[in-house]
Design an enzyme around this catalytic site. Structure first.
Site, mmCIF file in Angstrom:
data_model
loop_
_atom_site.group_PDB
_atom_site.id
_atom_site.type_symbol
_atom_site.label_atom_id
_atom_site.label_comp_id
_atom_site.label_asym_id
_atom_site.label_seq_id
_atom_site.Cartn_x
_atom_site.Cartn_y
_atom_site.Cartn_z
ATOM 1 N N MET A 144 35.706 34.328 39.826
ATOM 2 C CA MET A 144 35.419 34.007 41.424
ATOM 3 C C MET A 144 35.095 34.877 41.760
ATOM 4 O O MET A 144 35.289 36.582 42.070
ATOM 5 C CB MET A 144 36.590 33.211 41.615
ATOM 6 C CG MET A 144 36.720 32.376 40.576
ATOM 7 S SD MET A 144 38.601 31.027 41.201
ATOM 8 C CE MET A 144 39.823 31.607 39.861
ATOM 9 N N LYS B 59 45.806 39.316 43.636
ATOM 10 C CA LYS B 59 45.620 40.011 44.758
ATOM 11 C C LYS B 59 46.740 40.594 46.648
ATOM 12 O O LYS B 59 46.543 40.866 46.797
ATOM 13 C CB LYS B 59 44.146 39.534 45.089
ATOM 14 C CG LYS B 59 43.165 40.784 45.606
ATOM 15 C CD LYS B 59 41.927 39.862 45.823
ATOM 16 C CE LYS B 59 40.902 39.933 44.288
ATOM 17 N NZ LYS B 59 39.939 39.823 44.218
ATOM 18 N N CYS C 186 58.417 33.718 4.992
ATOM 19 C CA CYS C 186 57.151 34.742 4.657
ATOM 20 C C CYS C 186 55.929 34.192 4.487
ATOM 21 O O CYS C 186 55.199 34.277 4.578
ATOM 22 C CB CYS C 186 57.507 34.862 3.147
ATOM 23 S SG CYS C 186 57.601 32.834 2.954
ATOM 24 N N TYR D 193 65.524 38.412 8.398
ATOM 25 C CA TYR D 193 63.980 39.276 8.528
ATOM 26 C C TYR D 193 62.449 37.986 8.773
ATOM 27 O O TYR D 193 62.829 37.049 8.574
ATOM 28 C CB TYR D 193 64.125 40.216 7.249
ATOM 29 C CG TYR D 193 63.368 39.523 6.268
ATOM 30 C CD1 TYR D 193 62.589 38.740 5.447
ATOM 31 C CD2 TYR D 193 64.837 38.609 5.133
ATOM 32 C CE1 TYR D 193 62.467 37.806 4.651
ATOM 33 C CE2 TYR D 193 64.405 38.300 4.006
ATOM 34 C CZ TYR D 193 64.000 37.587 3.546
ATOM 35 O OH TYR D 193 63.234 37.032 2.427
ATOM 36 N N SER E 149 63.593 32.171 2.017
ATOM 37 C CA SER E 149 62.638 32.519 2.038
ATOM 38 C C SER E 149 62.031 31.022 3.038
ATOM 39 O O SER E 149 62.008 30.082 2.084
ATOM 40 C CB SER E 149 61.988 32.862 1.888
ATOM 41 O OG SER E 149 61.117 34.031 2.273
ATOM 42 N N ARG F 292 46.308 46.817 41.096
ATOM 43 C CA ARG F 292 46.725 45.513 40.456
ATOM 44 C C ARG F 292 47.258 46.619 39.155
ATOM 45 O O ARG F 292 46.295 47.746 38.605
ATOM 46 C CB ARG F 292 45.963 44.332 39.898
ATOM 47 C CG ARG F 292 44.765 45.220 39.450
ATOM 48 C CD ARG F 292 43.484 43.976 39.405
ATOM 49 N NE ARG F 292 41.759 44.420 38.847
ATOM 50 C CZ ARG F 292 40.952 43.746 39.110
ATOM 51 N NH1 ARG F 292 41.316 42.862 39.973
ATOM 52 N NH2 ARG F 292 39.843 44.004 38.903
ATOM 53 N N ARG G 53 38.068 36.346 49.561
ATOM 54 C CA ARG G 53 38.356 36.879 48.383
ATOM 55 C C ARG G 53 39.512 35.652 47.379
ATOM 56 O O ARG G 53 40.703 35.691 48.265
ATOM 57 C CB ARG G 53 38.901 38.125 48.269
ATOM 58 C CG ARG G 53 38.400 39.669 49.357
ATOM 59 C CD ARG G 53 39.749 40.757 50.005
ATOM 60 N NE ARG G 53 39.309 40.873 48.263
ATOM 61 C CZ ARG G 53 39.590 42.059 47.924
ATOM 62 N NH1 ARG G 53 40.566 43.158 49.082
ATOM 63 N NH2 ARG G 53 39.251 43.339 46.654
ATOM 64 N N GLY H 54 36.092 39.460 37.783
ATOM 65 C CA GLY H 54 34.879 38.297 37.422
ATOM 66 C C GLY H 54 34.493 36.961 37.298
ATOM 67 O O GLY H 54 33.723 36.409 37.434
ATOM 68 N N HIS I 72 31.738 45.069 34.185
ATOM 69 C CA HIS I 72 32.147 43.733 33.878
ATOM 70 C C HIS I 72 32.174 43.228 32.700
ATOM 71 O O HIS I 72 32.872 43.420 31.722
ATOM 72 C CB HIS I 72 30.751 42.478 33.910
ATOM 73 C CG HIS I 72 31.410 40.935 33.128
ATOM 74 N ND1 HIS I 72 31.059 40.823 32.277
ATOM 75 C CD2 HIS I 72 32.324 40.013 33.601
ATOM 76 C CE1 HIS I 72 31.449 39.497 32.059
ATOM 77 N NE2 HIS I 72 32.513 39.510 33.089
HETATM 78 P P1 ADP Z 1 37.146 40.950 42.139
HETATM 79 O O1 ADP Z 1 38.194 39.957 42.683
HETATM 80 O O2 ADP Z 1 36.048 40.620 41.510
HETATM 81 O O3 ADP Z 1 37.376 42.981 41.860
HETATM 82 P P2 ADP Z 1 37.395 41.299 44.766
HETATM 83 O O4 ADP Z 1 37.605 40.292 45.757
HETATM 84 O O5 ADP Z 1 38.275 42.575 44.904
HETATM 85 O O6 ADP Z 1 36.892 40.813 44.077
HETATM 86 O O7 ADP Z 1 36.178 42.191 46.140
HETATM 87 C C1 ADP Z 1 34.527 42.124 45.290
HETATM 88 C C2 ADP Z 1 34.514 43.891 45.556
HETATM 89 O O8 ADP Z 1 34.680 43.539 47.019
HETATM 90 C C3 ADP Z 1 35.303 44.862 45.075
HETATM 91 O O9 ADP Z 1 34.981 45.837 45.670
HETATM 92 C C4 ADP Z 1 36.074 45.012 46.836
HETATM 93 O O10 ADP Z 1 36.686 46.196 46.903
HETATM 94 C C5 ADP Z 1 35.323 44.845 47.705
HETATM 95 N N1 ADP Z 1 35.504 43.965 49.120
HETATM 96 C C6 ADP Z 1 36.184 42.970 49.229
HETATM 97 N N2 ADP Z 1 36.754 43.289 50.253
HETATM 98 C C7 ADP Z 1 36.411 43.582 51.138
HETATM 99 C C8 ADP Z 1 36.546 44.031 52.648
HETATM 100 N N3 ADP Z 1 37.575 43.120 53.488
HETATM 101 N N4 ADP Z 1 35.813 45.159 52.853
HETATM 102 C C9 ADP Z 1 35.308 46.103 52.286
HETATM 103 N N5 ADP Z 1 35.113 45.551 50.827
HETATM 104 C C10 ADP Z 1 35.923 44.327 50.250
HETATM 105 MG MG MG Z 2 38.406 43.738 42.720
#
Ligand code: ADP
Ligand code: MG
Ligand code: MG
Length: 887
Positions: free
Chosen positions: A103, A22, A836, A856, A768, A336, A92, A101, A452
């Protein structure tokens, strides 16, 4: 001084190991001029340092964080905790590999009783300010203070009910203030402390929480499942907030640059107006499809779709992008590489080559061979008139049948028993991961295509239906309703993840076919690869499938299955029970034409490709009844009906079964040891092969059989069996007046054979490597006992890195393979070599086979496409490696 913290303008996408995926991508997007809210990244090394220091943020790192905070404050012209102009940030997590999902992100950090007033004043929008504050309390309490969201949700729900509100947006600023007071009380009651008001304290507590979450249960499970090493650590991103919840000119969304389910080159995603962060993926409100944004906010949409093109071009791959619109202004919050189904992976790779975005080698490396399994599975028969119970969103394709379960633990328990289950939930959370792993498919009644459940199922290649709102789930009663129909736990349903349809009961499925793009990709793979791919097939149907899937021959045709046929078993038993040579010969003469027919069918299906036939391998008692059952039968007869005519026969049978009984059948009288003691069995098989060739020659089909002697441990065994086969061939040639070509080789599946391969090669035209047995004999494990008793624990406790029966053990078994190849070729440079075992269909083992110089691999017909691709990838990787060495 070591640098632990990087501003977004100090990094780039190549720094993933340090900044996490990220963070590295936020830096890269900042560098290419996209509208990314500014911030900084605390490196993965800081996470490792935190653990080295006994879960403490070192003063050095703390100082660097405070310094970066100052830079951020200057850049944004706001200050953390300043009531007149507060800076709010998100915290984040971001590991090297994206862990969906796993962390949790904290938004709106910096809010307290004072700054909330400042925010209300600055934005002239008290409702927004208090809503943001309550979100922060809830999120922070959940993630950092360990107060379950449930308490807040429950309170909020009660409040709404009491006020007669249907949804959150109806709450006013005053309402939120009441709620906030109660929220703070919940925190105080549950933690025995006030909700922290100092923003810096909030910040450091959150950073610690992110580091701690690296080792929470669901992160550990996810890493294990995806083989992500534990020592990588996570980075933490501190980013200034933008607000999608500022009104109807604001919103937040997620989009893929192409359809992650089908691969179609069309923006795909969802957004919610007047919402923040997780609202889209949380599945609380059902979002709008991205294309309607074009109508609702044309300028923003245009800018966004341009950004999508730009990012795709920049990264040369399909992207998964998070964005927020604050008062009509677009911000990009994440990009990503998008997770995708196998079908989409293939289509995207092939189309990107056609678009000139990537080359063929890149395309070949883009598709994970393991993923192909999804496409090579059976689908629901189109011609079947479906009785559709209801329909949801087609979140991940594939068909699945299973009994309904409503709980992840239950799914896991039943799944471990080998039952097929479908997990049905209102929505899933990371805590349900173990249940999703164990289930055939997932169905949720809420949430969209990026919820999720959808993301995780697509990642795992499982069928999934989301947002099926017609399902009324009663978790307590373990039932769901669709209108009048009730489905209870344990009942069978079938789902089609490609259409979103749910059907009752089991439904007929059909064999898979390869799409045009898939075939093209495999054609490229064939042009690239140097390693042959064959199939293991024991009958004409499997041989046909193998041919259709592109196998270049049969690497293993096991003849014992031909003996197991219900009509043949009595004849085989007659052969085993024979008192003398003449009787045995008679039974064998009866079997011969049947075997011949089998071989003709297989040869015919392979259209002249080589076919390796292994002579009989299992111990003879496998063709006789079970000893204990027979004993019970005989004893019963002896007591109850001693005059029964069949008693004598059964007693005789029992006697033979006892004679053949072995302490260690795996190491007993089997393989070539059968041929050594009962040469007439192998002779019959060899003749059946040669008669089949002679017969097909008349029909103009040419055949190249490779006759394989199993379980050789000493060259003398092979020498004797080889002569036997040659003699049989001569006899058939004389009898039929035909001459034919064939080769004789052996399976290398006993360590001694590998170690004396130079001697063995004198008598063999090919080797083989039977890596299933070679693994058993090298480790001294009997597979069934090992997998049933201790192997799982070995893997969990990291005594062994993997199941050696699934992934070839390079250090041990692999060394024997290498030795065998080297010694064998020293004697006979033209010696043909292959494997094999089941490893022939596993990508890392295939890589090994290529590196070792085998000719092979051979695997099950359904894995042939996977092996073709993996073989191409092995070739490309080796080329790349040698290029790097040259540079
Ligand atoms: P995940 O890795 O679970 O996707 P993120 O860190 O991307 O978690 O964030 C979760 C949500 O919070 C995402 O929808 C992201 O767009 C939003 N978000 C994160 N940072 C900001 C920010 N600085 N301003 C507004 N929304 C944010
Ligand atoms: Mg995200
Ligand atoms: Mg074997």
């Amino acid at each position: 001084m070591k640098k632990f913290v990087y501003m977004f303008n100090e990094g780039n996408s190549r720094m993933k190991e340090l900044l996490g995926g990220k963070g590295a991508n936020l830096a890269e997007m900042t560098a290419i001029g996209l509208p990314v809210p500014f911030g900084f990244t605390i490196s993965t090394e800081s996470c490792n340092n935190y653990y080295d220091e006994g879960k403490r943020i070192s003063p050095e790192i703390e100082a660097q964080i405070l310094h970066s905070l100052k830079v951020l404050e200057e850049k944004t012209e706001k200050k953390l905790g300043d009531p007149t102009n507060p800076l709010l940030v998100s915290v984040r997590s971001g590991a090297v590999f994206s862990m969906p999902g796993m962390m949790d992100t904290i938004l709106n950090l910096g809010m307290n009783d004072e700054t909330v007033k400042g925010m209300a004043h600055l934005t002239d929008n008290p409702r927004f300010a208090y809503d943001s504050y309550r979100r922060f309390i809830q999120m922070f309490s959940d993630v950092v203070l360990d107060v379950d969201t449930f308490f807040f949700e429950q309170l909020l729900e009660e409040y709404r009910e009491q006020k007669g509100y249907a949804s959150d947006p109806e709450l006013t600023a005053e309402d939120w203030q009441v709620v906030i007071a109660s929220y703070k009380k919940i925190v105080k009651d549950r933690t025995r402390k006030e909700f922290p008001q100092d923003p810096k304290e909030q910040l450091f507590l959150s950073i610690k929480a992110v580091f701690d979450s690296w080792n929470n249960q669901r992160a550990i499970v996810y890493r294990r499942l995806n083989k992500i090493p534990d020592h990588l650590g996570t980075a933490v991103n501190i980013q200034s907030m933008v607000f999608g919840n500022m009104g109807n000119d604001s919103g937040t969304g997620v989009a893929f640059t192409r359809n992650p389910s089908t691969g179609e080159n069309l923006l795909y995603g969802e957004y919610l107006i007047n919402a923040q962060g997780e609202d889209v993926v949380a599945g609380i409100r059902t979002p709008q499809p991205i294309l309607t944004l074009e109508r609702e906010m044309p300028t923003v949409f245009q800018q966004f779709s341009q950004t999508c093109h730009l990012l795709e071009k920049h990264y040369e791959d399909m992207q998964d992008i998070e964005f927020t619109v604050e008062k009509g202004k677009l911000f990009i919050l994440q990009t990503r590489t998008g997770k995708r189904t196998a079908q989409a992976a293939i289509r995207i790779a092939v189309e990107m080559v056609k678009e000139g975005l990537i080359d063929k080698n890149t395309a070949l490396l883009r598709v994970d061979p393991d993923q192909l399994n999804q496409l090579l599975h059976r689908r629901i028969d189109e011609s079947y008139a479906r009785q559709i119970l209801t329909k949801g969103l087609p979140a991940s394709p594939g068909a699945a049948t299973g009994q309904v379960v409503f709980d992840a633990d239950e799914a896991e328990a039943l799944g471990n028993e080998g039952k097929k289950v479908i997990l049905v939930r209102p929505e899933t959370t990371p805590d349900d991961i173990h249940g999703i792993i164990a289930a055939q498919a997932v169905v949720t009644s809420r949430g969209g295509m990026t919820s999720h459940a959808a993301v995780v199922a697509r990642g795992m290649g499982k069928a999934c239906i989301c947002g099926c709102e017609a399902l009324k789930i009663d978790l307590k009663a373990k039932q769901f309703f669709v209108g009048e129909t009730v489905i209870s736990e344990g009942e069978m349903i079938t789902i089609d993840g490609a259409t979103g349809e749910i059907m009752m009961g089991e439904i007929p499925m059909i064999e898979p076919q390869l799409s045009e793009e898939f075939q093209l990709l495999l054609q490229w793979a064939d042009e690239t690869r140097k390693l042959g791919v064959r199939a293991n097939a024991d009958n004409p149907e499997d041989a046909k499938k193998a041919f259709e899937f592109g196998a270049g021959g049969i690497g293993l045709c096991r003849t014992e299955h031909m003996f197991m046929d219900a009509k043949r078993v009595p004849i085989v038993q007659k052969m085993i029970l024979a008192e003398n040579y003449a009787e045995r010969k008679e039974a064998l003469n009866e079997l011969l034409p049947m075997q011949q027919g089998d071989f003709e069918g297989i040869f015919d299906a392979m259209h002249g490709f080589p076919v390796t036939i292994r002579l009989l391998d299992p111990p003879l008692h496998e063709f006789l009844p079970d000893k204990e059952e027979l004993l019970v039968e005989v004893t019963k007869l002896q007591i109850l009906n001693p005059d029964a005519p069949e008693l004598v026969e059964k007693e005789l049978l029992l006697k033979k079964v006892r004679q053949l009984d072995e302490f260690n059948p795996m190491l007993g009288h089997r393989g070539c040891r059968l041929g050594m003691i009962h040469p007439e069995i192998y002779e019959m098989q060899a003749k059946a092969i040669f008669y089949a060739i002679a017969n097909l020659e008349d029909k103009g089909v040419s055949v190249k059989p490779e006759i394989m002697i199993p379980l050789v441990g000493h060259v003398n065994e092979l020498k004797e069996m080889r002569q036997l086969v040659i003699d049989s061939a001569l006899q058939v040639q004389e009898e039929t007046g035909k001459s034919f070509e064939y080769s004789i080789g052996t399976m290398i599946e006993i360590p001694r054979a590998a170690l004396t391969a130079d001697e063995i090669a004198e008598e063999a035209d090919f080797f083989s490597f039977g890596t299933n047995d070679l693994t058993q004999t090298t480790f001294g494990y009997s597979r069934d006992d090992a997998e049933g008793k201790f192997l799982q624990a070995y893997i969990e406790n990291k005594v062994l890195p993997e199941n050696p029966f699934a992934v070839l053990d390079r250090d041990g078994v692999g060394k024997l393979v290498e030795t065998g190849v080297k010694l064998g070729r020293a004697t006979k440079p033209e010696l043909k070599t292959g494997i094999c075992g089941e490893h022939g269909g596993e990508k890392s083992s295939i890589d090994f086979c290529y590196e070792t110089g085998l000719d092979y691999v051979s695997c099950s017909p359904y894995r042939v496409p996977l092996a073709r691709l993996a073989a191409a990838q092995a070739t490309i990787r080796k080329q790349e490696k040698s290029l790097q060495v040259q540079v």
